[in-house]
Design a protein around this motif. Sequence first.
Motif, PDB file in Angstrom:
ATOM      1  N   LEU A 155       0.818  -1.216   0.000  1.00  0.00           N
ATOM      2  CA  LEU A 155       0.000   0.000   0.000  1.00  0.00           C
ATOM      3  C   LEU A 155       0.848   1.262   0.000  1.00  0.00           C
ATOM      4  CD1 LEU A 155      -2.808  -0.546   2.685  1.00  0.00           C
ATOM      5  CD2 LEU A 155      -3.013  -0.773   0.200  1.00  0.00           C
ATOM      6  N   ALA A 160      -3.901   3.659   1.994  1.00  0.00           N
ATOM      7  CA  ALA A 160      -4.225   3.229   3.360  1.00  0.00           C
ATOM      8  C   ALA A 160      -5.221   4.188   4.010  1.00  0.00           C
ATOM      9  CB  ALA A 160      -2.953   3.136   4.193  1.00  0.00           C
ATOM     10  N   LYS A 164      -9.035   3.225   5.335  1.00  0.00           N
ATOM     11  CA  LYS A 164      -9.443   3.495   6.708  1.00  0.00           C
ATOM     12  C   LYS A 164     -10.683   4.384   6.738  1.00  0.00           C
ATOM     13  CE  LYS A 164      -9.515   4.097  11.138  1.00  0.00           C
ATOM     14  NZ  LYS A 164     -10.089   3.050  12.024  1.00  0.00           N
ATOM     15  N   TYR A 171      -5.924  -4.392   8.381  1.00  0.00           N
ATOM     16  CA  TYR A 171      -5.218  -4.665   7.122  1.00  0.00           C
ATOM     17  C   TYR A 171      -4.244  -5.810   7.341  1.00  0.00           C
ATOM     18  CZ  TYR A 171      -3.428  -3.953   2.472  1.00  0.00           C
ATOM     19  OH  TYR A 171      -3.121  -4.143   1.142  1.00  0.00           O
ATOM     20  N   HIS A 173      -1.107  -8.088   5.986  1.00  0.00           N
ATOM     21  CA  HIS A 173       0.049  -8.250   5.100  1.00  0.00           C
ATOM     22  C   HIS A 173       1.036  -9.120   5.863  1.00  0.00           C
ATOM     23  CE1 HIS A 173       1.863  -7.162   1.335  1.00  0.00           C
ATOM     24  NE2 HIS A 173       2.956  -6.687   1.895  1.00  0.00           N
ATOM     25  N   THR A 197       4.595  -1.916   4.683  1.00  0.00           N
ATOM     26  CA  THR A 197       3.154  -1.872   4.444  1.00  0.00           C
ATOM     27  C   THR A 197       2.377  -2.029   5.747  1.00  0.00           C
ATOM     28  OG1 THR A 197       3.211  -2.547   2.126  1.00  0.00           O
ATOM     29  CG2 THR A 197       1.240  -3.123   3.364  1.00  0.00           C
ATOM     30  N   ALA A 201      -0.220   0.781   7.246  1.00  0.00           N
ATOM     31  CA  ALA A 201      -1.585   0.468   7.684  1.00  0.00           C
ATOM     32  C   ALA A 201      -1.808   0.942   9.121  1.00  0.00           C
ATOM     33  CB  ALA A 201      -1.848  -1.026   7.565  1.00  0.00           C
ATOM     34  N   LYS A 202      -0.823   0.719   9.986  1.00  0.00           N
ATOM     35  CA  LYS A 202      -0.932   1.159  11.375  1.00  0.00           C
ATOM     36  C   LYS A 202      -1.037   2.678  11.464  1.00  0.00           C
ATOM     37  CE  LYS A 202       2.079  -0.688  14.250  1.00  0.00           C
ATOM     38  NZ  LYS A 202       3.357  -1.293  14.728  1.00  0.00           N
ATOM     39  N   MET A 206      -5.500   1.617  10.873  1.00  0.00           N
ATOM     40  CA  MET A 206      -6.050   0.270  10.744  1.00  0.00           C
ATOM     41  C   MET A 206      -5.302  -0.684  11.673  1.00  0.00           C
ATOM     42  SD  MET A 206      -6.859  -0.120   6.649  1.00  0.00           S
ATOM     43  CE  MET A 206      -5.292   0.546   6.053  1.00  0.00           C
ATOM     44  N   PRO A 208      -3.266  -3.768  12.617  1.00  0.00           N
ATOM     45  CA  PRO A 208      -2.356  -4.583  11.816  1.00  0.00           C
ATOM     46  C   PRO A 208      -2.578  -6.077  11.998  1.00  0.00           C
ATOM     47  CG  PRO A 208      -1.225  -3.769  13.755  1.00  0.00           C
ATOM     48  CD  PRO A 208      -2.605  -3.161  13.787  1.00  0.00           C
TER      49      PRO A 208
END
Length: 334
Positions: A155, A160, A164, A171, A173, A197, A201-202, A206, A208
């Motif tokens: 991402l 991302a 969100k 998310y 990965h 990634t 996301a964090k 989102m 993880p």
Amino acid sequence: MTTTAVTTVHDWEALAKKAIAGDILTKEEALSVIRAEDRELLAIMAAAYQVRHHYYGNKVKLNLIINAKSGLCPEDCGYCSQSRISEAPVTKYPLLEKEVLVDGARKAMDMQVGTYCIVASGRGPTPREVDQVVAAVEEIKSTMPMKICACLGILTDEQAERLKAAGVDRYNHNLNTSEDHYSHITSTHTYNDRIDTVEIAKQAGMSPCSGVIIGMGETDEQLVQVAFALRELDADSIPVNFLNPIPGTPLANLSNLSPRRCLKVLALFRFVCPSKEIRASGGREVNLRSMQVMALYAANSVFVGDYLTTEGQEALADYGMIEDLGFEIERCAL
């Protein structure tokens, strides 16, 4: 793979108490779990259950995957039937339309699933694919009490943030294996690409989700390395996959897992990441076989239904397994 057994009998209950107290296991203690003799297995699982019960009681989280885009992947991951180097016969199609993704969420609700996982093959999503996922997620979140996990590859920050904002809760990965084993599995991206990634996301807010695939030729030490890496990454949900060797993939001839080793690995992840969602994931049916039910003494989460290109067992069998244990389904994962 290193399989040397440790003859010392450990106080597994002491390890459980250490994990519950929030103390980090030493690397030697972690290795002792997966190298323990099989006669220690029941004691290990009993200790892992103490930790699992402390954080999750007897509740089991259910997750369901929709294979939102199949095949057509430019990456060369050796375990995957959808990669460009795979000769496995797989159905190939572009990202499913919004209506299909939303209908999948409705089916997940009917199956008592708390987390609906939208998974797409590929290195990362195109702008159009992000648009489609965003539209579907917005409708799902406005009509259903459903946790949404997306797994779309690498991402950007902007992607991302859009996911969100649409309502994606989590998310995924996966790290898949340790840093020093990663180049043996794929060459088209790096271990650090995956770390980046998860961090993106964090940062977008989102939750993880990142896990492993065991049985890809890693050593015991490498397995411990990735367990501690996931602890350091602070992954909230850790799918533990067990290699299901698919004909036509580079790892097709690997078949070195026993049910006892799989259970020890689940216990390892419970001890190292005690408060996290540990999910018995892909390949559990093939590798745990008649011992599947024991996985839930360490894991508190499973996938129901099929995986991406392989079949899972019937959902009714999973419900029966949970009921037979005296456990209960966590109806809402929000």
